[in-house]
Design a protein around this motif. Structure first.
Motif, PDB file in Angstrom:
ATOM      1  N   GLU A  41       4.536  21.482   2.695  1.00 39.86           N
ATOM      2  CA  GLU A  41       3.913  21.226   1.386  1.00 39.86           C
ATOM      3  C   GLU A  41       3.720  22.565   0.664  1.00 39.86           C
ATOM      4  N   GLY A  55      -5.849   6.649 -10.794  1.00 41.85           N
ATOM      5  CA  GLY A  55      -6.772   5.590 -11.207  1.00 41.85           C
ATOM      6  C   GLY A  55      -7.505   4.903 -10.062  1.00 41.85           C
ATOM      7  N   GLN A  57      -6.700   2.532  -8.044  1.00 36.73           N
ATOM      8  CA  GLN A  57      -6.486   1.111  -7.738  1.00 36.73           C
ATOM      9  C   GLN A  57      -5.433   0.907  -6.655  1.00 36.73           C
ATOM     10  N   GLN A 240       4.142  26.412   1.634  1.00 39.46           N
ATOM     11  CA  GLN A 240       5.559  26.749   1.823  1.00 39.46           C
ATOM     12  C   GLN A 240       6.416  25.804   0.983  1.00 39.46           C
ATOM     13  N   GLY A 291       0.417  11.212 -16.949  1.00 37.14           N
ATOM     14  CA  GLY A 291      -0.756  10.383 -17.212  1.00 37.14           C
ATOM     15  C   GLY A 291      -2.016  11.227 -17.104  1.00 37.14           C
ATOM     16  N   ARG A 372       3.642  11.048 -12.820  1.00 44.49           N
ATOM     17  CA  ARG A 372       4.051   9.922 -11.973  1.00 44.49           C
ATOM     18  C   ARG A 372       5.542  10.031 -11.673  1.00 44.49           C
ATOM     19  N   HIS A 397       7.475   6.245  -6.580  1.00 44.02           N
ATOM     20  CA  HIS A 397       6.460   5.181  -6.600  1.00 44.02           C
ATOM     21  C   HIS A 397       5.756   5.030  -7.939  1.00 44.02           C
TER      22      HIS A 397
HETATM   23  C1  LIG Z   1      -3.006   9.100 -14.434  1.00 44.24           C
HETATM   24  C2  LIG Z   1      -2.460   8.426 -13.198  1.00 44.24           C
HETATM   25  C3  LIG Z   1      -3.070   7.277 -12.723  1.00 44.24           C
HETATM   26  C4  LIG Z   1      -2.563   6.629 -11.598  1.00 44.24           C
HETATM   27  N1  LIG Z   1      -3.230   5.528 -11.105  1.00 44.24           N
HETATM   28  C5  LIG Z   1      -2.773   4.915  -9.984  1.00 44.24           C
HETATM   29  C6  LIG Z   1      -3.474   3.818  -9.435  1.00 44.24           C
HETATM   30  O1  LIG Z   1      -4.535   3.422  -9.917  1.00 44.24           O
HETATM   31  N2  LIG Z   1      -2.934   3.210  -8.342  1.00 44.24           N
HETATM   32  C7  LIG Z   1      -1.766   3.613  -7.787  1.00 44.24           C
HETATM   33  O2  LIG Z   1      -1.306   2.986  -6.832  1.00 44.24           O
HETATM   34  N3  LIG Z   1      -1.089   4.687  -8.260  1.00 44.24           N
HETATM   35  C8  LIG Z   1      -1.573   5.347  -9.348  1.00 44.24           C
HETATM   36  N4  LIG Z   1      -0.906   6.421  -9.843  1.00 44.24           N
HETATM   37  C9  LIG Z   1       0.361   6.823  -9.216  1.00 44.24           C
HETATM   38  C10 LIG Z   1       0.159   7.635  -7.934  1.00 44.24           C
HETATM   39  O3  LIG Z   1      -0.832   8.610  -8.127  1.00 44.24           O
HETATM   40  C11 LIG Z   1       1.494   8.282  -7.547  1.00 44.24           C
HETATM   41  O4  LIG Z   1       2.501   7.302  -7.472  1.00 44.24           O
HETATM   42  C12 LIG Z   1       1.397   8.976  -6.178  1.00 44.24           C
HETATM   43  O5  LIG Z   1       0.360   9.938  -6.198  1.00 44.24           O
HETATM   44  C13 LIG Z   1       2.700   9.662  -5.843  1.00 44.24           C
HETATM   45  O6  LIG Z   1       2.544  10.234  -4.581  1.00 44.24           O
HETATM   46  P1  LIG Z   1       3.642  11.211  -3.992  1.00 44.24           P
HETATM   47  O7  LIG Z   1       3.174  11.617  -2.662  1.00 44.24           O
HETATM   48  O8  LIG Z   1       4.988  10.597  -4.156  1.00 44.24           O
HETATM   49  O9  LIG Z   1       3.637  12.440  -5.019  1.00 44.24           O
HETATM   50  P2  LIG Z   1       2.672  13.741  -5.006  1.00 44.24           P
HETATM   51  O10 LIG Z   1       1.264  13.370  -4.774  1.00 44.24           O
HETATM   52  O11 LIG Z   1       2.984  14.513  -6.243  1.00 44.24           O
HETATM   53  O12 LIG Z   1       3.187  14.499  -3.744  1.00 44.24           O
HETATM   54  C14 LIG Z   1       4.419  15.171  -3.683  1.00 44.24           C
HETATM   55  C15 LIG Z   1       4.149  16.502  -3.006  1.00 44.24           C
HETATM   56  O13 LIG Z   1       5.385  17.165  -2.805  1.00 44.24           O
HETATM   57  C16 LIG Z   1       5.130  18.555  -2.921  1.00 44.24           C
HETATM   58  N5  LIG Z   1       6.401  19.234  -3.190  1.00 44.24           N
HETATM   59  C17 LIG Z   1       7.229  19.051  -4.249  1.00 44.24           C
HETATM   60  N6  LIG Z   1       8.307  19.845  -4.142  1.00 44.24           N
HETATM   61  C18 LIG Z   1       8.158  20.544  -2.981  1.00 44.24           C
HETATM   62  C19 LIG Z   1       8.941  21.533  -2.335  1.00 44.24           C
HETATM   63  N7  LIG Z   1      10.116  21.952  -2.841  1.00 44.24           N
HETATM   64  N8  LIG Z   1       8.480  22.046  -1.171  1.00 44.24           N
HETATM   65  C20 LIG Z   1       7.292  21.620  -0.640  1.00 44.24           C
HETATM   66  N9  LIG Z   1       6.511  20.703  -1.228  1.00 44.24           N
HETATM   67  C21 LIG Z   1       6.952  20.158  -2.374  1.00 44.24           C
HETATM   68  C22 LIG Z   1       4.153  18.635  -4.078  1.00 44.24           C
HETATM   69  O14 LIG Z   1       3.420  19.846  -4.084  1.00 44.24           O
HETATM   70  C23 LIG Z   1       3.284  17.407  -3.861  1.00 44.24           C
HETATM   71  O15 LIG Z   1       2.099  17.706  -3.169  1.00 44.24           O
HETATM   72  C24 LIG Z   1      -1.398   7.121 -10.960  1.00 44.24           C
HETATM   73  C25 LIG Z   1      -0.803   8.279 -11.426  1.00 44.24           C
HETATM   74  C26 LIG Z   1      -1.317   8.951 -12.520  1.00 44.24           C
HETATM   75  C27 LIG Z   1      -0.683  10.219 -13.003  1.00 44.24           C
END
Ligand SMILES: Cc1cc2nc3c(=O)[nH]c(=O)nc-3n(C[C@H](O)[C@H](O)[C@H](O)COP(=O)(O)OP(=O)(O)OC[C@H]3O[C@@H](n4cnc5c(N)ncnc54)[C@H](O)[C@@H]3O)c2cc1C
Length: 433
Positions: A41, A55, A57, A240, A291, A372, A397
């Motif tokens: 990460e 949010g 939810q 990293q 968002g 997102r 997602h």
């Molecule tokens: C305003 C808002 C409201 C939302 N409300 C909801 C809700 O109510 N309910 C719901 O289900 N979802 C909600 N979502 C959506 C949800 O937050 C996301 O779908 C989810 O957080 C995505 O998770 P992820 O792990 O895929 O992405 P992230 O949390 O972004 O994780 C990806 C990780 O990869 C790391 N990374 C990227 N590139 C590299 C690299 N080259 N090397 C190492 N690490 C790297 C990043 O640093 C990051 O930590 C909302 C989103 C937003 C913006």
């Protein structure tokens, strides 16, 4: 590492790229299967990007993709409005144009229903798997406190036509195992008294209630799960950045970070909006949709809601997280910029204040924005990457990452172990693009 591909059922050396809610959930499930798991990460800890202040939810009842009938017309009407729930900022970026074209082609009721039907099975699986994981963590002595509330999610609408349409769409998901109730305006207020004022102003014509949905702080959950996974033996390499997935033909041999080169039998890409940037020769239309959220410390005096509410008029979701209230909304297709723009953030605050006017004016707001990781069809991308032997995708997602995290991770663990998942993985394959 031997050159032979290990048997699927054997424990393997797995590297996960990304430590958001998706990557951490994946680490936990793969470790439970006995794999040797390392998660890389770029940030100093888990959940600090899009999973940080969403949010809240966990909403099987709200799995409809955003691409739907009327969306392009609505987006045009909102052009130029600072408080518009959906905003386009066109860039000289071919990825953005291609993504928008794909999104626009999905703007029909048929495509939206298809997306809902694919997501709902995964959302219901996630609900069960979340509970199973919490039971497992409790049995192992971990405290996974994340301000969870199991009081359902209520969607409220301003007109009877909208209530009827939403109730009809909800009925269509009943055969998939999702029960939702149509509520009158009075029933909405009885369920959540903080809506009384909005009802008196004629803003609540009724609602659709998903009783078994829940809410909670995704960031707290991600941190708790990461701590538990670490105790279970997962290695976390924070701070990293993965620079390249090195491959020979269809096989990823190494994951190269800014500090080291890691050998892998299996690689899982869960890097949120950055996922497409680590792929070569594979189409993965995951694009950022920005968002905003606002978090307020609220008194326990009935002015703030306790049930999680989605206001379909103002397009915000509101969740009670312990002593805090979180409201989230806005969708901006504007590239990778993560600046918190005051007028956009303020419009979320204005919306939650308009819905719950008894909230004190003196509450100090904490503003946040996140990107997102959205696919054009509003359905995540799970499973083996096309043309690759050992690279799995768990990304895209969009609006539903917290809702779908645990089911997506468990499904991926099944695929890696060679077990038959309970949800058809083909529905989520990247080969659909
Ligand atoms: C305003 C808002 C409201 C939302 N409300 C909801 C809700 O109510 N309910 C719901 O289900 N979802 C909600 N979502 C959506 C949800 O937050 C996301 O779908 C989810 O957080 C995505 O998770 P992820 O792990 O895929 O992405 P992230 O949390 O972004 O994780 C990806 C990780 O990869 C790391 N990374 C990227 N590139 C590299 C690299 N080259 N090397 C190492 N690490 C790297 C990043 O640093 C990051 O930590 C909302 C989103 C937003 C913006």
């Amino acid at each position: 590492m031997s050159s032979a591909v290990p048997q699927k059922s054997m424990p393997q050396k797995v590297i996960i790229v990304g430590g958001g809610v998706i990557g951490v959930a994946t680490a936990y499930w793969l470790r439970r299967d006995g794999h040797e798991v390392t998660l890389v990460e770029k940030e100093p800890g888990p959940g600090l990007e899009t999973s940080f202040a969403n949010g809240g939810q966990v909403s099987a009842g709200e799995v409809a993709p955003w691409a739907g009938p009327g969306v392009p017309t609505q987006a045009l009407k909102w052009l130029g409005r600072a408080d518009a729930p959906l905003r386009l900022r066109l860039k000289a970026d071919p990825e953005q144009w291609k993504w928008l074209w794909r999104f626009w082609r999905r703007c029909s009721l048929k495509a939206q229903r298809d997306g809902s039907e694919r997501n709902v099975g995964l959302a219901l699986l996630s609900r069960d798997i979340l509970q199973e994981a919490l039971d497992d963590l409790a049995a192992k002595g971990f405290d996974a406190a994340f301000d969870r509330k199991q009081e359902g999610i209520l969607r409220v609408f301003a007109t009877k036509t909208e209530v009827d349409h939403a109730a009809h769409e909800a009925e269509r998901l009943e055969p998939f195992g999702l029960h939702q109730e149509k509520l009158s305006a009075a029933e909405c207020v009885a369920l959540e008294p903080a809506l009384a004022s909005a009802h008196q102003r004629g803003e609540v014509a009724g609602g659709v209630y998903s009783r078994r949905d829940q809410s909670g702080d995704a960031y707290k959950f991600t941190c708790a799960l990461a701590a538990a996974a670490e105790e279970m033996g997962v290695t976390f390499l924070y701070g990293q950045t993965v620079a390249k997935l090195e491959r020979q033909g269809g096989r990823i041999t190494h994951v190269r970070t800014n500090l080291r080169r890691l050998e892998a039998d299996v690689v899982v890409l869960a890097a949120g909006v950055m996922s497409p940037h680590l792929l070569d020769g594979i189409t993965l239309p995951v694009y950022p949709v920005k968002g905003y959220s606002v978090t307020l410390d609220v008194p326990d005096d009935g002015t703030a809601p306790k049930v999680s509410v989605t206001d379909e008029v103002r397009r915000i979701v509101v969740s009670r997280l312990g002593t805090r209230l979180r409201a989230a909304g806005q969708a901006e297709v504007a590239g990778y910029d993560k600046t918190v723009e005051r007028d956009r953030a303020q419009s979320v605050l204005d919306a939650v204040r308009a819905l719950f006017p008894a909230l004190g004016e003196d509450l100090e707001p904490e503003f946040w924005c996140g990107l997102r990781p959205m696919t054009p069809d509003g359905v995540p991308v799970l499973g083996l990457a096309p043309g690759r032997d050992n690279l799995y995708l768990n990304t895209g997602h969009g609006t539903l990452g917290w809702t779908l995290a645990m089911g997506s991770a468990a499904l991926l663990a099944d695929l890696i172990a060679g077990r038959d998942p309970s949800v058809d993985p083909e529905k989520f394959s990247a080969s659909r693009f």
